[in-house]
Every structure is written in C-alpha cells, then in structure tokens.
Design a protein around this motif. Sequence first.
Motif, PDB file in Angstrom:
ATOM      1  N   GLY A 157       0.807  -1.212   0.000  1.00 53.98           N
ATOM      2  CA  GLY A 157       0.000   0.000   0.000  1.00 53.98           C
ATOM      3  C   GLY A 157       0.838   1.260   0.000  1.00 53.98           C
ATOM      4  N   LEU A 158       1.955   1.235   0.707  1.00 51.89           N
ATOM      5  CA  LEU A 158       2.860   2.376   0.713  1.00 51.89           C
ATOM      6  C   LEU A 158       3.373   2.656  -0.693  1.00 51.89           C
ATOM      7  N   GLY A 159       3.667   1.609  -1.417  1.00 52.67           N
ATOM      8  CA  GLY A 159       4.220   1.782  -2.761  1.00 52.67           C
ATOM      9  C   GLY A 159       3.197   2.178  -3.806  1.00 52.67           C
ATOM     10  N   ILE A 160       1.977   1.665  -3.683  1.00 54.20           N
ATOM     11  CA  ILE A 160       0.989   1.955  -4.728  1.00 54.20           C
ATOM     12  C   ILE A 160       0.199   3.218  -4.450  1.00 54.20           C
ATOM     13  N   GLY A 161       0.199   3.687  -3.232  1.00 50.43           N
ATOM     14  CA  GLY A 161      -0.520   4.908  -2.920  1.00 50.43           C
ATOM     15  C   GLY A 161      -2.018   4.688  -2.852  1.00 50.43           C
ATOM     16  N   ALA A 162      -2.740   5.790  -2.731  1.00 47.22           N
ATOM     17  CA  ALA A 162      -4.191   5.714  -2.540  1.00 47.22           C
ATOM     18  C   ALA A 162      -4.935   5.489  -3.851  1.00 47.22           C
ATOM     19  N   GLY A 163      -4.341   5.803  -4.979  1.00 46.05           N
ATOM     20  CA  GLY A 163      -5.064   5.734  -6.242  1.00 46.05           C
ATOM     21  C   GLY A 163      -5.140   4.364  -6.885  1.00 46.05           C
ATOM     22  N   GLU A 164      -4.222   3.477  -6.573  1.00 41.71           N
ATOM     23  CA  GLU A 164      -4.140   2.190  -7.263  1.00 41.71           C
ATOM     24  C   GLU A 164      -4.761   1.036  -6.493  1.00 41.71           C
ATOM     25  N   TRP A 165      -5.238   1.266  -5.286  1.00 42.15           N
ATOM     26  CA  TRP A 165      -5.723   0.132  -4.494  1.00 42.15           C
ATOM     27  C   TRP A 165      -6.937  -0.561  -5.092  1.00 42.15           C
ATOM     28  N   PRO A 166      -7.841   0.106  -5.836  1.00 44.90           N
ATOM     29  CA  PRO A 166      -8.943  -0.655  -6.448  1.00 44.90           C
ATOM     30  C   PRO A 166      -8.443  -1.687  -7.468  1.00 44.90           C
ATOM     31  N   VAL A 167      -7.418  -1.318  -8.238  1.00 49.19           N
ATOM     32  CA  VAL A 167      -6.838  -2.271  -9.198  1.00 49.19           C
ATOM     33  C   VAL A 167      -6.203  -3.434  -8.439  1.00 49.19           C
ATOM     34  N   PHE A 168      -5.485  -3.109  -7.376  1.00 46.89           N
ATOM     35  CA  PHE A 168      -4.862  -4.141  -6.549  1.00 46.89           C
ATOM     36  C   PHE A 168      -5.911  -5.113  -6.026  1.00 46.89           C
ATOM     37  N   LEU A 169      -7.013  -4.585  -5.489  1.00 47.33           N
ATOM     38  CA  LEU A 169      -8.055  -5.450  -4.924  1.00 47.33           C
ATOM     39  C   LEU A 169      -8.723  -6.306  -5.994  1.00 47.33           C
ATOM     40  N   ALA A 170      -8.898  -5.775  -7.202  1.00 46.06           N
ATOM     41  CA  ALA A 170      -9.501  -6.557  -8.288  1.00 46.06           C
ATOM     42  C   ALA A 170      -8.597  -7.724  -8.679  1.00 46.06           C
ATOM     43  N   VAL A 171      -7.305  -7.459  -8.828  1.00 44.75           N
ATOM     44  CA  VAL A 171      -6.366  -8.537  -9.184  1.00 44.75           C
ATOM     45  C   VAL A 171      -6.235  -9.511  -8.025  1.00 44.75           C
ATOM     46  N   LEU A 172      -6.286  -9.013  -6.796  1.00 46.42           N
ATOM     47  CA  LEU A 172      -6.233  -9.880  -5.620  1.00 46.42           C
ATOM     48  C   LEU A 172      -7.418 -10.841  -5.609  1.00 46.42           C
ATOM     49  N   ALA A 173      -8.605 -10.335  -5.896  1.00 44.89           N
ATOM     50  CA  ALA A 173      -9.795 -11.193  -5.912  1.00 44.89           C
ATOM     51  C   ALA A 173      -9.676 -12.275  -6.979  1.00 44.89           C
ATOM     52  N   LEU A 174      -9.195 -11.902  -8.150  1.00 45.08           N
ATOM     53  CA  LEU A 174      -9.005 -12.883  -9.223  1.00 45.08           C
ATOM     54  C   LEU A 174      -7.962 -13.928  -8.825  1.00 45.08           C
ATOM     55  N   SER A 175      -6.866 -13.480  -8.252  1.00 40.20           N
ATOM     56  CA  SER A 175      -5.809 -14.404  -7.821  1.00 40.20           C
ATOM     57  C   SER A 175      -6.299 -15.349  -6.737  1.00 40.20           C
ATOM     58  N   LEU A 176      -7.087 -14.833  -5.796  1.00 41.29           N
ATOM     59  CA  LEU A 176      -7.632 -15.690  -4.741  1.00 41.29           C
ATOM     60  C   LEU A 176      -8.589 -16.730  -5.317  1.00 41.29           C
ATOM     61  N   ALA A 177      -9.387 -16.322  -6.288  1.00 39.39           N
ATOM     62  CA  ALA A 177     -10.304 -17.277  -6.928  1.00 39.39           C
ATOM     63  C   ALA A 177      -9.513 -18.396  -7.609  1.00 39.39           C
ATOM     64  N   LEU A 178      -8.435 -18.041  -8.280  1.00 40.32           N
ATOM     65  CA  LEU A 178      -7.599 -19.058  -8.925  1.00 40.32           C
ATOM     66  C   LEU A 178      -6.946 -19.977  -7.897  1.00 40.32           C
ATOM     67  N   LEU A 179      -6.495 -19.398  -6.783  1.00 44.97           N
ATOM     68  CA  LEU A 179      -5.905 -20.223  -5.723  1.00 44.97           C
ATOM     69  C   LEU A 179      -6.926 -21.200  -5.164  1.00 44.97           C
ATOM     70  N   LEU A 180      -8.153 -20.747  -4.963  1.00 46.45           N
ATOM     71  CA  LEU A 180      -9.197 -21.632  -4.442  1.00 46.45           C
ATOM     72  C   LEU A 180      -9.486 -22.767  -5.415  1.00 46.45           C
ATOM     73  N   VAL A 181      -9.478 -22.482  -6.706  1.00 45.34           N
ATOM     74  CA  VAL A 181      -9.691 -23.531  -7.710  1.00 45.34           C
ATOM     75  C   VAL A 181      -8.569 -24.560  -7.637  1.00 45.34           C
ATOM     76  N   VAL A 182      -7.332 -24.086  -7.532  1.00 45.81           N
ATOM     77  CA  VAL A 182      -6.180 -24.997  -7.460  1.00 45.81           C
ATOM     78  C   VAL A 182      -6.257 -25.850  -6.200  1.00 45.81           C
ATOM     79  N   PHE A 183      -6.562 -25.226  -5.057  1.00 46.98           N
ATOM     80  CA  PHE A 183      -6.650 -25.986  -3.814  1.00 46.98           C
ATOM     81  C   PHE A 183      -7.839 -26.935  -3.816  1.00 46.98           C
ATOM     82  N   ALA A 184      -8.939 -26.549  -4.450  1.00 48.81           N
ATOM     83  CA  ALA A 184     -10.129 -27.412  -4.508  1.00 48.81           C
ATOM     84  C   ALA A 184      -9.861 -28.662  -5.334  1.00 48.81           C
ATOM     85  N   ARG A 185      -8.979 -28.579  -6.317  1.00 47.20           N
ATOM     86  CA  ARG A 185      -8.647 -29.763  -7.117  1.00 47.20           C
ATOM     87  C   ARG A 185      -7.859 -30.782  -6.313  1.00 47.20           C
TER      88      ARG A 185
END
Length: 155
Positions: A102-130
């Motif tokens: 958060g320090l590095g991305i500042g206040a403006g980029e956190w929505p993009v970070f959260l969107a990619v985080l959600a996608l990455s978490l979904a992929l991790l859950l798929v991998v772990f579910a297999r």
Amino acid sequence: MAAFLSPSADLWRLGLVYLLAIVLLTLAIIDLEHRRLPNSLVVVVLVLALGLALAEDRSFMDMMRGAGIMLAAALILRFIGVLLLSKPGVGWGDIKLAGAVGLGIGAGEWPVFLAVLALSLALLLVVFARRKPVSLAAQVPIGPAMCAAAFAVFV
C-alpha cells in the motif's frame, strides 16, 4: 553505453520492478510451502515499494493513505475471519505485506490491486479445490495472491 553511466529514472524503475518481482515470487513460494511470510522479505518489499513510490514522485500523504487503506482492509479481513470462523482471516505477515504494498501503490491504485487480488484468490481456491475439498475454514495462503496483485500494479 551512456545509459549505463547515467541511468534514467525509467531504468532505475525497471531495476526496482525486477528486484521486486524476484522478492514477490520468493514470498509467494515460501507462503505456499510453509504458510508464512518472513519479515525480512516483507521489509525488502517495503524498501523496494518505497523506492518505486519515490521514483514516481508520489507524495508522502499519498503513500501514507495507500498504506493506511491496505492495512485497514487487511485488519478488517482478519477480524471478519475471527468473528465468522473463530480464527483469523489473514495472518500478520499478510497484514504487514499489505501495508508495504500500500505504501508503494498509494491511494489511487488500491482498487486495481483489490480486483487482481480477488481474481488471484479465486484461482488459488480452484487450485486448492482440485487437491482436496476446500471449506471456508480451510487455510488457503493469501500471500501468493497478494504478491501477484502487487506485481500487476507495480508493472
């Protein structure tokens, strides 16, 4: 040859991004294998993220707001986990990593970070579910998803 003698800001930024990519990949692998994020590597992420923020001329207040937003979001996830599952939703290493990123991305980029985080978490859950059925209480490491989202934002 002159570019190596007096590197431009873009060359410095590229070097910082490469170093950050190496550290984030290392953190992701460690978290997948051992379910922990070593403080020493999180501090390296903090220093590199600060370097990138300074290379992009981010203001001090923007950096503090970004760190605050990410820390608050991670702490909220931790306490939601405690309330709903009787165990933390994220670990302290994840919280520290969120603050560093958060320090590095500042206040403006956190929505993009959260969107990619959600996608990455979904992929991790798929991998772990297999591998085996995943319940809400399963320990799925969040660090690798956070590292992927950080890399996506910093690039």
